[in-house]
Motif scaffolding. Sequence first.
Motif, PDB file in Angstrom:
ATOM      1  N   GLN A 102      44.379  50.739  39.334  1.00 35.40           N
ATOM      2  CA  GLN A 102      44.243  49.663  38.359  1.00 35.40           C
ATOM      3  C   GLN A 102      45.258  48.551  38.612  1.00 35.40           C
ATOM      4  OE1 GLN A 102      44.704  52.201  34.912  1.00 35.40           O
ATOM      5  NE2 GLN A 102      42.512  52.135  34.447  1.00 35.40           N
ATOM      6  N   LEU A 103      46.471  48.935  38.986  1.00 35.40           N
ATOM      7  CA  LEU A 103      47.490  47.938  39.304  1.00 35.40           C
ATOM      8  C   LEU A 103      47.061  47.073  40.487  1.00 35.40           C
ATOM      9  CD1 LEU A 103      50.693  50.149  38.955  1.00 35.40           C
ATOM     10  CD2 LEU A 103      50.029  48.272  37.444  1.00 35.40           C
ATOM     11  N   ALA A 104      46.460  47.716  41.483  1.00 32.55           N
ATOM     12  CA  ALA A 104      45.995  46.974  42.658  1.00 32.55           C
ATOM     13  C   ALA A 104      44.870  46.009  42.281  1.00 32.55           C
ATOM     14  CB  ALA A 104      45.522  47.946  43.735  1.00 32.55           C
ATOM     15  N   LEU A 105      43.980  46.434  41.378  1.00 35.68           N
ATOM     16  CA  LEU A 105      42.888  45.558  40.951  1.00 35.68           C
ATOM     17  C   LEU A 105      43.434  44.278  40.320  1.00 35.68           C
ATOM     18  CD1 LEU A 105      40.357  48.101  39.374  1.00 35.68           C
ATOM     19  CD2 LEU A 105      40.138  46.886  41.550  1.00 35.68           C
ATOM     20  N   ILE A 106      44.484  44.420  39.520  1.00 33.34           N
ATOM     21  CA  ILE A 106      45.070  43.248  38.860  1.00 33.34           C
ATOM     22  C   ILE A 106      45.864  42.409  39.852  1.00 33.34           C
ATOM     23  CG2 ILE A 106      46.720  42.500  37.097  1.00 33.34           C
ATOM     24  CD1 ILE A 106      46.013  45.092  35.567  1.00 33.34           C
ATOM     25  N   SER A 107      46.726  43.066  40.601  1.00 33.57           N
ATOM     26  CA  SER A 107      47.638  42.359  41.496  1.00 33.57           C
ATOM     27  C   SER A 107      46.913  41.536  42.540  1.00 33.57           C
ATOM     28  CB  SER A 107      48.561  43.369  42.184  1.00 33.57           C
ATOM     29  OG  SER A 107      49.426  42.735  43.086  1.00 33.57           O
ATOM     30  N   TYR A 108      45.869  42.089  43.142  1.00 31.45           N
ATOM     31  CA  TYR A 108      45.213  41.426  44.269  1.00 31.45           C
ATOM     32  C   TYR A 108      43.938  40.683  43.881  1.00 31.45           C
ATOM     33  CZ  TYR A 108      48.504  44.180  46.970  1.00 31.45           C
ATOM     34  OH  TYR A 108      49.662  44.714  47.482  1.00 31.45           O
ATOM     35  N   ASP A 109      43.677  40.537  42.592  1.00 26.76           N
ATOM     36  CA  ASP A 109      42.488  39.807  42.156  1.00 26.76           C
ATOM     37  C   ASP A 109      42.803  38.320  42.078  1.00 26.76           C
ATOM     38  OD1 ASP A 109      39.669  40.179  40.879  1.00 26.76           O
ATOM     39  OD2 ASP A 109      40.711  38.789  39.541  1.00 26.76           O
ATOM     40  N   GLU A 110      42.021  37.511  42.754  1.00 21.84           N
ATOM     41  CA  GLU A 110      42.266  36.071  42.819  1.00 21.84           C
ATOM     42  C   GLU A 110      41.217  35.261  42.069  1.00 21.84           C
ATOM     43  OE1 GLU A 110      44.513  34.948  46.764  1.00 21.84           O
ATOM     44  OE2 GLU A 110      42.651  35.987  47.319  1.00 21.84           O
ATOM     45  N   ALA A 111      40.484  35.920  41.178  1.00 13.50           N
ATOM     46  CA  ALA A 111      39.387  35.238  40.492  1.00 13.50           C
ATOM     47  C   ALA A 111      39.844  34.483  39.246  1.00 13.50           C
ATOM     48  CB  ALA A 111      38.307  36.250  40.106  1.00 13.50           C
TER      49      ALA A 111
END
Length: 231
Positions: A102-111
């Motif tokens: 979940q942390l990766a989804l937030i951290s690397y999301d550029e939308a």
Amino acid sequence: MPEISTDQAADSLQVSPLAKQLAAAAERAAARDSQLSRKELAALALRISIHLGGNAYISNKALYDAIVPETDDPELLARARQATDFSNGKDTNPFKDLTTEQLALISYDEAGEFTHNERYAANWELGLRASQWTAYIVEKSNSEYQRSGSRELAIREMSDYYRSLPPIIGAEFDGFELHAMLDKEGAELPRTRTSMFLFDTVLQTTLELEQQADEAKPPLTPPAQDASKQQ
């Protein structure tokens, strides 16, 4: 068209804003991971980490702190404020209880689903956990070696750990051919120089990535201490 029961309607209303955001981010991450090579993912991960916490972030901190989500949802607004306060050492990390995925989804999301400071907070927590895991596995491997003269169990745990990472994080290790070496060892890891060389390579990989992370963003210390060091 089938009717929606009262229970089903209630369930849909109980889905939290964060859960909805994570679901959307997961779809985007899956599409991104399928379109990019591991090398491209590694380059993207590094670029994002530098963007989130590098010198440009520090120089434009006031601008990022002023960003407010375009919503009336009190939960989203409160979380964004908490992330900003965390980045200034005034509150806890709003994402400290999330999973690595979940942390990766937030951290690397550029939308634009999450504010810059929210992504910074998620990325900070990822870095903290990586640092803690490194300390743990080094201590465990040293203890194992002192007991048996082998690091076989530690190497197995390293292998499982790196394979469990989200693709965009795990891709950073491919530059060191880590996965290929782990696969080459196979299921049975003999107590030989090969195993020792593998351990040394894994350890060196971890240390190099930590150094790379330190250069890309502030050190893994509380944000308030980071700010004081910049003055």
